[in-house]
Write a protein that holds these residues in place. Structure first.
Motif, short mmCIF file in Angstrom:
data_model
loop_
_atom_site.label_atom_id
_atom_site.label_comp_id
_atom_site.label_asym_id
_atom_site.label_seq_id
_atom_site.Cartn_x
_atom_site.Cartn_y
_atom_site.Cartn_z
N PRO A 92 27.56 55.44 35.85
CA PRO A 92 27.72 54.40 34.82
C PRO A 92 27.41 52.98 35.28
O PRO A 92 27.35 52.08 34.44
N TYR A 93 27.19 52.77 36.56
CA TYR A 93 27.17 51.40 37.08
C TYR A 93 25.76 50.92 37.43
O TYR A 93 24.94 51.67 37.96
N ASP A 94 25.53 49.64 37.13
CA ASP A 94 24.28 49.00 37.54
C ASP A 94 24.32 48.63 39.02
O ASP A 94 23.30 48.67 39.71
N ILE A 95 25.51 48.24 39.48
CA ILE A 95 25.70 47.85 40.89
C ILE A 95 26.93 48.56 41.43
O ILE A 95 28.00 48.53 40.81
N VAL A 96 26.77 49.19 42.58
CA VAL A 96 27.88 49.78 43.32
C VAL A 96 28.01 48.99 44.62
O VAL A 96 27.09 48.97 45.43
N HIS A 97 29.16 48.34 44.80
CA HIS A 97 29.31 47.40 45.92
C HIS A 97 30.54 47.80 46.73
O HIS A 97 31.68 47.68 46.27
N ALA A 98 30.31 48.27 47.95
CA ALA A 98 31.38 48.72 48.84
C ALA A 98 31.79 47.58 49.77
O ALA A 98 30.94 46.86 50.30
N GLN A 99 33.10 47.47 50.00
CA GLN A 99 33.63 46.37 50.80
C GLN A 99 34.07 46.78 52.20
O GLN A 99 34.60 45.94 52.95
N ASP A 100 33.87 48.03 52.58
CA ASP A 100 34.33 48.50 53.88
C ASP A 100 33.59 49.78 54.22
O ASP A 100 32.86 50.34 53.38
N CYS A 101 33.79 50.28 55.44
CA CYS A 101 33.00 51.44 55.86
C CYS A 101 33.46 52.72 55.19
O CYS A 101 32.66 53.63 54.95
N ILE A 102 34.74 52.84 54.83
CA ILE A 102 35.20 54.05 54.14
C ILE A 102 34.54 54.17 52.78
O ILE A 102 33.95 55.21 52.44
N SER A 103 34.60 53.13 51.97
CA SER A 103 34.02 53.21 50.64
C SER A 103 32.50 53.30 50.69
O SER A 103 31.88 53.99 49.87
N ALA A 104 31.86 52.65 51.66
CA ALA A 104 30.41 52.75 51.79
C ALA A 104 29.98 54.17 52.13
O ALA A 104 28.97 54.67 51.60
N ASN A 105 30.73 54.84 52.98
CA ASN A 105 30.43 56.24 53.29
C ASN A 105 30.67 57.14 52.08
O ASN A 105 29.98 58.15 51.90
N ALA A 106 31.63 56.79 51.26
CA ALA A 106 31.99 57.64 50.13
C ALA A 106 30.97 57.60 49.01
O ALA A 106 30.74 58.61 48.34
N VAL A 107 30.34 56.44 48.77
CA VAL A 107 29.54 56.29 47.56
C VAL A 107 28.04 56.42 47.78
O VAL A 107 27.27 56.48 46.81
N GLY A 108 27.57 56.45 49.01
CA GLY A 108 26.13 56.60 49.24
C GLY A 108 25.38 55.30 48.98
O GLY A 108 25.72 54.26 49.54
N ARG A 109 24.38 55.33 48.12
CA ARG A 109 23.54 54.16 47.85
C ARG A 109 24.38 53.02 47.29
O ARG A 109 25.00 53.15 46.23
N CYS A 110 24.38 51.89 47.98
CA CYS A 110 25.25 50.80 47.55
C CYS A 110 24.84 49.48 48.19
O CYS A 110 24.03 49.44 49.12
#
Length: 361
Positions: A92-110
């Motif tokens: 659903p999102y135009d932008i996926v923005h991760a703020q740390d290494c855990i969330s960046a690993n979880a969401v892939g392209r970001c």
């Protein structure tokens, strides 16, 4: 734009504070913002109220207290990534923005904000950290110094967007609220961030012991300390050293969010001896409150604080600088600190993020 901002916790930590303020500022600009995070320890909400304009998606996560008794930090990180990945849908999102290494690993392209660069030795954490740097397609750093580390280490170019500061919240605390803390604690030096290696807690302890020779009545107060990592061994070393030095700092632990500004504003000085930082948001909040600031002499902190802070590289220098702030009134430096803090707004940070998002979309 439909924007997802992702963090790893609901607890009061610098990156989480950043995420919430950025989300609220983006929503105030009219964007459709959802914050995703893990609800650790049964949390169903964040450590503070969040603007109703921001959607919240808090994914239940049981910490090792109620999970496997022998779970290492590395295994907990891997489980955190898997839990968030299973719950999050990027569609659903135009932008996926991760703020740390855990969330960046979880969401892939970001898009990834690199607040500071860690150096891990355990395999799971090292792999997590590396993937969270090399796999995102765009990067943000909160200071040019960290962007330089990213460029030197990985040949990556990051957009530098400094943190904002909730200036009015710290600059306009109630006198009665400040008086409560002063009545309870007396004259005190404050640090926020808990007791851990990155925060330079042992060096601050040594400095405090030296400081007491000339200022026996001043107390050292330590607030905060929410963390995913296991610093029990370091904390034990800290406690042993405190006993050897015959000092008894006051360890408050996490302070309710509505009480924090008055605690900061009532301090006689703010110590920030971190060994590694990306910006120093807690220190900037102290400047907003008009509190004298002593920080570790690091390039990133020279960049961020310039003439508004005192700098120290060793415990002895830290003690000297703190002693100076306790004895010499410096209204010009205090005014410079307030001016610097006021110039860092979350509105401007949100506008710059939005410009970046639009350039990527």
């Amino acid at each position: 734009m439909k924007i997802a901002l992702l963090s790893y916790s609901t607890k009061p930590r610098g990156g989480v504070v950043h995420t919430l303020h950025l989300a609220e500022a983006l929503a105030a600009l009219g964007e459709d913002v959802t914050v995703w995070t893990l609800g650790r320890g049964g949390d169903t909400g964040f450590f503070r109220p969040v603007s109703p304009a921001v959607r919240l998606r808090i994914v239940p996560f049981s910490d090792s207290v109620s999970g496997p008794a022998d779970e290492t930090v590395g295994r907990r990180v891997v489980r955190s990534i898997a839990t968030l990945r299973d719950a999050f849908d990027p569609a659903p999102y135009d932008i996926v923005h991760a703020q740390d290494c855990i969330s960046a690993n979880a969401v892939g392209r970001c898009v990834r904000t690199v607040h500071h660069i860690d150096h891990f030795t355990t395999p799971e954490l090292a792999a997590c950290h590396e993937r969270a740097i090399v796999e995102p397609y765009a990067h943000v750093c909160v200071s040019a110094a960290v962007a330089g580390e990213l460029r030197a280490g990985w040949a990556l170019t990051a957009e530098v967007i400094p943190n904002g500061v909730a200036y009015e919240r710290f600059a306009t605390t109630e006198p009665t609220a400040r008086a409560v803390w002063r009545s309870r604690l007396g004259r005190y030096i404050l640090t926020v961030g808990g007791i851990e290696p990155r925060k330079g807690s042992l060096d601050l302890l040594e400095a405090y012991a030296l400081l007491r020779a000339d200022h026996p009545g001043v107390r050292l107060v330590i607030a905060g300390g929410e963390t995913l990592f296991d610093y029990r061994d370091y904390r034990a070393r800290w406690e042993v050293r405190a006993a050897e030095l015959h000092v008894e700092p006051i360890v408050l632990g996490p302070v309710p969010d509505d009480e924090l500004p008055a605690l900061v504003a009532a301090a006689n000085a703010f110590a920030f001896p971190s060994l590694k930082e990306g910006f120093g948001l807690a220190a900037m909040e102290a400047l907003a409150a008009g509190v004298p600031l002593v920080v570790r002499d690091l390039p990133v902190l020279r960049e961020v604080f310039g003439p508004a802070a005192h700098f120290a590289a060793t415990p002895a220098q830290l003690a000297t600088a703190l002693g100076h702030t306790l004895t010499v009134d410096d209204p010009a430096r205090r005014a410079a600190g307030r001016e610097l803090a006021a110039a860092h707004t979350w509105v401007e940070a949100a506008r710059r993020h939005l410009a970046l998002y639009r350039s990527l979309h």
